[in-house]
Design an enzyme around this catalytic site. Structure first.
Site, mmCIF file in Angstrom:
data_model
loop_
_atom_site.group_PDB
_atom_site.id
_atom_site.type_symbol
_atom_site.label_atom_id
_atom_site.label_comp_id
_atom_site.label_asym_id
_atom_site.label_seq_id
_atom_site.Cartn_x
_atom_site.Cartn_y
_atom_site.Cartn_z
ATOM 1 N N TYR A 169 0.932 -1.178 0.097
ATOM 2 C CA TYR A 169 -0.046 0.229 0.021
ATOM 3 C C TYR A 169 0.983 1.240 0.024
ATOM 4 O O TYR A 169 0.589 2.083 -0.605
ATOM 5 C CB TYR A 169 -0.833 0.082 1.482
ATOM 6 C CG TYR A 169 -1.875 1.312 1.007
ATOM 7 C CD1 TYR A 169 -1.682 2.496 1.634
ATOM 8 C CD2 TYR A 169 -3.056 1.075 0.450
ATOM 9 C CE1 TYR A 169 -2.624 3.405 1.458
ATOM 10 C CE2 TYR A 169 -3.943 1.939 0.127
ATOM 11 C CZ TYR A 169 -3.768 3.366 0.538
ATOM 12 O OH TYR A 169 -4.713 4.244 0.558
ATOM 13 N N PHE A 190 -7.247 22.395 -24.413
ATOM 14 C CA PHE A 190 -7.483 21.010 -24.676
ATOM 15 C C PHE A 190 -8.731 20.761 -23.491
ATOM 16 O O PHE A 190 -8.600 21.439 -22.401
ATOM 17 C CB PHE A 190 -6.217 19.975 -24.146
ATOM 18 C CG PHE A 190 -6.704 18.658 -24.449
ATOM 19 C CD1 PHE A 190 -6.775 17.475 -23.361
ATOM 20 C CD2 PHE A 190 -6.818 17.956 -25.752
ATOM 21 C CE1 PHE A 190 -7.453 16.345 -23.731
ATOM 22 C CE2 PHE A 190 -7.110 16.922 -26.209
ATOM 23 C CZ PHE A 190 -7.561 15.954 -24.913
ATOM 24 N N THR A 191 -9.634 19.942 -24.089
ATOM 25 C CA THR A 191 -10.807 19.858 -23.391
ATOM 26 C C THR A 191 -10.719 19.284 -21.802
ATOM 27 O O THR A 191 -11.209 20.150 -20.917
ATOM 28 C CB THR A 191 -11.600 18.567 -23.819
ATOM 29 O OG1 THR A 191 -10.866 17.250 -23.930
ATOM 30 C CG2 THR A 191 -12.069 18.657 -25.235
ATOM 31 N N ASP A 210 2.324 20.559 -20.340
ATOM 32 C CA ASP A 210 1.341 19.098 -20.505
ATOM 33 C C ASP A 210 2.494 18.290 -21.460
ATOM 34 O O ASP A 210 2.715 18.484 -22.604
ATOM 35 C CB ASP A 210 0.020 19.340 -21.452
ATOM 36 C CG ASP A 210 -0.717 18.202 -21.576
ATOM 37 O OD1 ASP A 210 -1.619 18.176 -21.661
ATOM 38 O OD2 ASP A 210 0.059 17.101 -21.528
ATOM 39 N N LYS A 240 -0.123 7.870 -23.533
ATOM 40 C CA LYS A 240 0.335 8.237 -24.793
ATOM 41 C C LYS A 240 1.953 7.918 -25.152
ATOM 42 O O LYS A 240 2.212 6.798 -25.395
ATOM 43 C CB LYS A 240 0.034 9.761 -25.353
ATOM 44 C CG LYS A 240 -1.408 10.130 -25.367
ATOM 45 C CD LYS A 240 -2.077 10.068 -24.092
ATOM 46 C CE LYS A 240 -3.619 10.884 -24.182
ATOM 47 N NZ LYS A 240 -4.161 10.849 -23.015
ATOM 48 N N ARG A 268 -13.293 16.285 -33.602
ATOM 49 C CA ARG A 268 -12.341 17.363 -33.012
ATOM 50 C C ARG A 268 -12.961 18.844 -33.745
ATOM 51 O O ARG A 268 -11.854 19.475 -34.001
ATOM 52 C CB ARG A 268 -10.841 17.280 -33.084
ATOM 53 C CG ARG A 268 -10.407 16.120 -32.361
ATOM 54 C CD ARG A 268 -10.322 16.076 -30.947
ATOM 55 N NE ARG A 268 -11.514 15.818 -30.228
ATOM 56 C CZ ARG A 268 -11.522 15.731 -28.586
ATOM 57 N NH1 ARG A 268 -10.319 15.809 -28.208
ATOM 58 N NH2 ARG A 268 -12.718 15.899 -28.229
ATOM 59 N N PHE A 308 -18.930 16.185 -26.004
ATOM 60 C CA PHE A 308 -18.621 15.006 -27.207
ATOM 61 C C PHE A 308 -18.461 13.568 -26.829
ATOM 62 O O PHE A 308 -18.783 12.729 -27.632
ATOM 63 C CB PHE A 308 -17.350 15.536 -27.990
ATOM 64 C CG PHE A 308 -16.282 15.707 -27.060
ATOM 65 C CD1 PHE A 308 -15.928 16.903 -26.149
ATOM 66 C CD2 PHE A 308 -15.536 14.725 -26.501
ATOM 67 C CE1 PHE A 308 -15.128 16.953 -25.116
ATOM 68 C CE2 PHE A 308 -14.567 14.808 -25.519
ATOM 69 C CZ PHE A 308 -14.302 15.828 -24.864
HETATM 70 C C1 LIG Z 1 -2.581 16.642 -24.643
HETATM 71 C C2 LIG Z 1 -3.151 15.738 -23.653
HETATM 72 C C3 LIG Z 1 -4.212 14.782 -23.952
HETATM 73 O O1 LIG Z 1 -4.212 14.361 -25.322
HETATM 74 C C4 LIG Z 1 -4.988 13.990 -22.949
HETATM 75 C C5 LIG Z 1 -6.050 13.118 -23.303
HETATM 76 N N1 LIG Z 1 -6.189 12.819 -24.677
HETATM 77 C C6 LIG Z 1 -6.902 11.808 -25.073
HETATM 78 C C7 LIG Z 1 -8.153 11.058 -24.439
HETATM 79 C C8 LIG Z 1 -9.122 12.290 -24.398
HETATM 80 C C9 LIG Z 1 -9.212 13.166 -23.578
HETATM 81 C C10 LIG Z 1 -10.358 14.287 -23.863
HETATM 82 C C11 LIG Z 1 -10.912 14.246 -24.936
HETATM 83 O O2 LIG Z 1 -11.752 15.285 -25.303
HETATM 84 C C12 LIG Z 1 -11.013 13.089 -25.592
HETATM 85 F F1 LIG Z 1 -11.738 13.236 -26.727
HETATM 86 C C13 LIG Z 1 -10.057 12.257 -25.476
HETATM 87 C C14 LIG Z 1 -6.798 11.729 -26.409
HETATM 88 O O3 LIG Z 1 -7.465 10.967 -27.282
HETATM 89 O O4 LIG Z 1 -6.171 12.626 -27.142
HETATM 90 C C15 LIG Z 1 -5.124 14.528 -21.513
HETATM 91 C C16 LIG Z 1 -5.882 13.993 -20.350
HETATM 92 O O5 LIG Z 1 -5.357 12.720 -20.052
HETATM 93 P P1 LIG Z 1 -5.883 11.568 -19.695
HETATM 94 O O6 LIG Z 1 -6.981 11.048 -20.654
HETATM 95 O O7 LIG Z 1 -5.032 10.538 -19.375
HETATM 96 O O8 LIG Z 1 -6.936 12.017 -18.584
HETATM 97 C C17 LIG Z 1 -4.067 15.853 -21.312
HETATM 98 N N2 LIG Z 1 -3.368 16.233 -22.314
#
Ligand SMILES: CC1=C(O)/C(=C\N=C(/Cc2ccc(O)c(F)c2)C(=O)O)C(COP(=O)(O)O)=CN1
Length: 456
Positions: free
Chosen positions: A71, A123-124, A214, A257, A381, A448
């Site tokens: 833990y 970013f969303t 980021d 990623k 997007r 979305f």
């Molecule tokens: C540059 C950045 C990202 O690309 C990102 C995530 N990305 C996704 C998943 C996703 C996120 C938000 C959306 O509107 C989306 F439709 C798809 C993606 O497909 O690109 C995160 C967040 O990291 P988490 O996913 O590990 O929490 C932070 N920063």
């Protein structure tokens, strides 16, 4: 020699299944014309996202057997911490379940209601957490980033004049940090140059303002610096990555990623005070400060993925596979965002479907049409992803109305890319037949993901 192949051989496979056109039309209708609502088993080639969909190596899988599931004080945490310090150069690590876990923590710690957070395009999830903390995101990216046809080599760059005029307008005390993404996902996976991040550091240092990176695709960003920026051709990817991070005060990371894991993320900072607050807050929202919502095995896989991510032959192949698909589409005359990004090819739905007005959701329409044509899944997007302006309640109308064909790392071969290109080209030939959608269900947050549509 010209021929180049994947720098790996395949040891395990998941058989793919292809539905008939009629079956796909049915599944699409059941999914409300939203590719997020399709079942994975009904998708042939899944280009929805590169997030968490990447193939791990045998070295990473072996690491899963070495999970120290204590833990507190897991061995894997200390290995991840050491690798983060080695490759990203920050002092302190706070693991989180994925990227938005880190975004949540840093937003709550640094943002006061009424603050402004400048960044290179939204970013969303990043903007959502900044708004939930009472901040307002302000886009300070260079104008070229909003032009899909501009060939600027570093479209992710910050416009220093836009940044400085915001600081002067609202006052430095209302700017808790600059939110710098490298690469910039919504601009088309576009990189930030070393010269620009250095300039951002110099400017913000004059005002005592932090820079939070980021770093989700910062290795891909390093590849573009090596390829395009004078003086970096002979540096290793690892050296470029570390130098880039050295101009920032910390980073949020989605390990799903660049770091080649199916789940995982972290917050890394240099400031001891911020670290203390983050490691205190993480136990409320994610888990103890040495696991942050992850199993020990996940921490180990992420630490090992970090070592692989910076290998030159790996990252070169990764970026060049995306470029291969983009160039094939260009040969068919399909309008895409240029330069071709690091993790995806972005179709320019405004030029692809000029007869469909933005409020009839052209990118959503195009993603649905591609799935119907071939079972290839992509992601909207555009206006749907941009959501509504909290002040006016109306849609935000982004200049970029895009469909993202996102390539998972080490999953598909170029033969799959050929199939994707052929399908998109076929839809392009028949584009006049597409007539847009109307939204019939709209959720409150990040619509979305779960919105539903009907054909017009
Ligand atoms: C540059 C950045 C990202 O690309 C990102 C995530 N990305 C996704 C998943 C996703 C996120 C938000 C959306 O509107 C989306 F439709 C798809 C993606 O497909 O690109 C995160 C967040 O990291 P988490 O996913 O590990 O929490 C932070 N920063």
């Amino acid at each position: 020699r010209k021929a180049w192949a994947e720098p790996y051989r395949i040891k395990m496979v998941e058989p793919l299944r292809m539905l008939s056109r009629e079956e796909r039309e049915q599944k699409l209708s059941e999914a409300g014309y939203n590719t997020f609502l399709l079942r994975s088993e009904d998708v042939y080639i899944d280009l929805l996202t590169d997030s968490g969909t990447n193939a791990m190596s045998d070295y990473q899988w072996a690491g899963m057997m070495l999970g120290d599931e204590a833990y507190a004080g897991s061995r894997n945490f200390y290995y991840l911490e050491a690798n983060m310090q080695k490759y990203y150069g920050y002092k302190y690590l706070v693991p989180t379940h994925q990227g938005r876990g880190a975004e949540h923590l840093i937003s709550r710690i640094l943002i006061k209601p009424g603050d402004f957070i400048p960044g290179n395009m939204y970013f969303t999830t990043t903007r959502q957490h900044q708004e939930l903390a009472g901040g307002t995101f302000v886009d300070v990216i260079i104008d070229e980033a909003h032009d899909p046809a501009s060939t600027h080599p570093f479209k992710g760059n910050v416009d220093l004049d836009k940044l400085e005029s915001l600081i002067k307008k609202v006052g430095a005390e209302k700017v808790p940090y600059v939110s710098l993404a490298a690469t910039v996902n919504m601009a088309g996976g576009q990189p930030v140059s070393m010269e620009n991040v250095r300039a951002v550091r110099e400017l913000t240092a004059r005002y005592g303002i932090r820079v939070i990176l980021d770093a989700t695709r910062a290795v891909e960003n390093a590849f573009f610096i090596k390829e395009r920026e004078p003086g970096y051709q002979h540096k290793t990817i690892a050296e470029i990555l570390k130098e880039f991070c050295s101009y920032t005060d910390g980073c949020t990371m989605s390990g799903k990623k660049d770091l080649l894991v199916n789940i995982g993320g972290f917050l890394a900072v240099n400031d001891e005070e911020i670290f203390q607050q983050a490691r205190n807050l993480v136990v409320v929202y994610e888990g103890l400060h040495t696991y942050g919502g992850l199993a020990g095995r996940d921490l180990e896989a992420m630490a090992r993925g970090m070592e692989e991510a910076v290998q030159e032959d790996y990252i070169r192949h990764r970026v060049l596979q995306v470029r291969y698909l983009g160039e094939k589409l260009q040969q068919h005359g399909v309008p895409i965002v240029v330069p071709i990004g690091g993790h995806a090819v972005f179709l320019d739905a405004k030029r692809f479907l000029p007869h469909i007005p933005q409020d009839r959701f052209p990118a959503q329409t195009l993603a649905a049409a591609i799935y119907a044509d071939s079972g290839v899944r992509s992601m909207e997007r555009g206006i749907v992803s941009a959501g509504r302006d909290p002040k006016t309640g109306d849609h935000r109308y982004p200049k970029l109305e895009l469909v993202r064909l996102t390539i998972p790392r080490r999953v598909y071969t170029n033969a799959h890319m050929d199939v994707v290109a052929e399908s998109v080209a076929a839809v392009y030939q028949e584009r006049e037949k597409l007539s847009g959608l109307r939204m019939v269900y709209e959720p409150t947050y990040l619509r979305f993901f779960q919105a539903r549509f009907e054909p017009l």
